[in-house]
Design an enzyme around this catalytic site. Structure first.
Site, PDB file in Angstrom:
ATOM      1  N   ASP A 129       4.856  -3.469  -2.572  1.00 21.75           N
ATOM      2  CA  ASP A 129       3.537  -2.472  -2.095  1.00 21.75           C
ATOM      3  C   ASP A 129       2.421  -3.338  -1.383  1.00 21.75           C
ATOM      4  O   ASP A 129       2.637  -4.591  -1.531  1.00 21.75           O
ATOM      5  CB  ASP A 129       3.078  -2.228  -3.615  1.00 21.75           C
ATOM      6  CG  ASP A 129       2.011  -1.542  -3.571  1.00 21.75           C
ATOM      7  OD1 ASP A 129       1.896  -0.281  -3.106  1.00 21.75           O
ATOM      8  OD2 ASP A 129       0.913  -1.785  -4.293  1.00 21.75           O
ATOM      9  N   ASP A 158      -1.323  -2.219  -1.169  1.00 24.18           N
ATOM     10  CA  ASP A 158      -2.724  -2.201  -1.850  1.00 24.18           C
ATOM     11  C   ASP A 158      -2.912  -2.778  -3.396  1.00 24.18           C
ATOM     12  O   ASP A 158      -1.982  -1.746  -4.063  1.00 24.18           O
ATOM     13  CB  ASP A 158      -3.446  -1.005  -1.751  1.00 24.18           C
ATOM     14  CG  ASP A 158      -3.634  -0.524  -0.320  1.00 24.18           C
ATOM     15  OD1 ASP A 158      -4.667  -1.015   0.340  1.00 24.18           O
ATOM     16  OD2 ASP A 158      -2.865   0.394   0.407  1.00 24.18           O
ATOM     17  N   ASP A 191       1.995  -2.853  -8.138  1.00 28.47           N
ATOM     18  CA  ASP A 191       0.748  -3.105  -9.092  1.00 28.47           C
ATOM     19  C   ASP A 191       0.698  -1.730  -9.998  1.00 28.47           C
ATOM     20  O   ASP A 191      -0.117  -1.608 -10.860  1.00 28.47           O
ATOM     21  CB  ASP A 191      -0.392  -3.233  -8.331  1.00 28.47           C
ATOM     22  CG  ASP A 191      -1.075  -2.081  -7.419  1.00 28.47           C
ATOM     23  OD1 ASP A 191      -0.182  -1.535  -6.533  1.00 28.47           O
ATOM     24  OD2 ASP A 191      -2.190  -1.790  -7.365  1.00 28.47           O
TER      25      ASP A 191
HETATM   26  O1  LIG Z   1      -2.988   3.780  -0.280  1.00 23.03           O
HETATM   27  C1  LIG Z   1      -2.856   4.327  -1.410  1.00 23.03           C
HETATM   28  O2  LIG Z   1      -3.165   5.039  -2.061  1.00 23.03           O
HETATM   29  C2  LIG Z   1      -1.918   2.979  -2.122  1.00 23.03           C
HETATM   30  O3  LIG Z   1      -1.313   2.095  -1.259  1.00 23.03           O
HETATM   31  P1  LIG Z   1      -0.306   1.242  -2.243  1.00 23.03           P
HETATM   32  O4  LIG Z   1       0.741   2.166  -2.114  1.00 23.03           O
HETATM   33  O5  LIG Z   1      -0.113   0.071  -0.903  1.00 23.03           O
HETATM   34  O6  LIG Z   1      -0.911   0.833  -3.247  1.00 23.03           O
HETATM   35 MG   LIG Z   2      -0.609  -0.586  -4.833  1.00 23.29          MG
END
Ligand SMILES: O=C(O)COP(=O)(O)O
Ligand SMILES: [Mg+2]
Length: 221
Positions: free
Chosen positions: A14, A16, A177
């Site tokens: 992942d 963010d 996360d």
């Molecule tokens: O943009 C988002 O809502 C989250 O991004 P992610 O899947 O990398 O945690």
């Molecule tokens: Mg994330």
């Protein structure tokens, strides 16, 4: 090497909250979009709990909070456009890699492990962010939240990644996360590993019962 990596032939990350702490730049763009409409800024603390289901959902939550009611589709689309514009101007201004991330990605890449990225963030932002940290070349395939009709927690992006690399889902590991990462991983038949330091709507990700949890991705290598 972490025991969960035994026999693993593909690792999906992942973005963010797992590799990068991006909330300051996300919040700045959300606030710029809100303020342009004479709405009050949301700030970092609220935005942190709204990240995870892609940019449109982020703006829907921010607008709902600012207006006290669900936004209409036209307003939502207009503010989302503004957010995308502002975020795209400087997605890495204050975004940082979490401790241990470079070590883990370098270690796995050097060892020849195929790596993929599956984020709900729009595809257009992935390359500028990874390139900003010199990490774009580590990933064989990156899928954004708008790359396929489905996004996490749907398993489709993970299954697409496994097929792309020709690896059986049971030999893949999803690292994330949030509950969306763990649910997508489990539904895809991947092994799942969580980090506790990211964004999970204010809840502990351990409640999603990942196969393992590490304080730092350095523990992978
Ligand atoms: O943009 C988002 O809502 C989250 O991004 P992610 O899947 O990398 O945690
Ligand atoms: Mg994330």
């Amino acid at each position: 090497m972490h025991p969960l990596l035994q026999g693993v032939k593909l690792v999906a990350f992942d973005l963010d909250g797992t590799l990068v702490d991006s909330v300051l730049d996300l919040a700045a763009a959300v606030d710029a979009a809100l303020v342009a409409l004479d709405l009050p800024p949301a700030g970092e603390t609220k935005v942190r709990d709204w990240v995870g289901n892609g940019s449109l959902k982020l703006i829907e939550r921010a607008l709902g909070d600012a207006l006290g009611e669900a936004p209409g589709p036209e307003r939502l689309a207009a503010v989302h456009e503004r957010f995308l514009h502002h975020y795209g101007l400087a997605p890495n201004a204050r975004t940082r890699l979490y401790p241990g991330v470079r070590e883990a990605l370098d270690g796995l890449h050097t060892a020849g492990m195929p790596l993929g990225l599956v984020t709900n963030k729009p595809q257009a932002f992935i390359a500028p962010i990874l390139e900003g940290f010199g990490l774009a070349g580590h990933f064989g395939l990156c899928l954004g939240g708008d790359a396929l009709p489905q996004k996490k927690p749907d398993p489709a992006p993970l299954l697409h990644l496994a097929r792309h690399f020709g690896v059986a889902p049971g030999d893949c590991l999803m690292v994330g996360d949030s509950r969306h990462d763990i649910e997508a991983g489990r539904r895809a038949g991947f092994r799942t590993l969580a980090v506790p330091y990211g964004y999970n709507h204010g809840e502990p990700v351990a409640a999603s019962r990942p196969d393992a949890l590490v304080e730092s991705l350095a523990e992978l290598v």
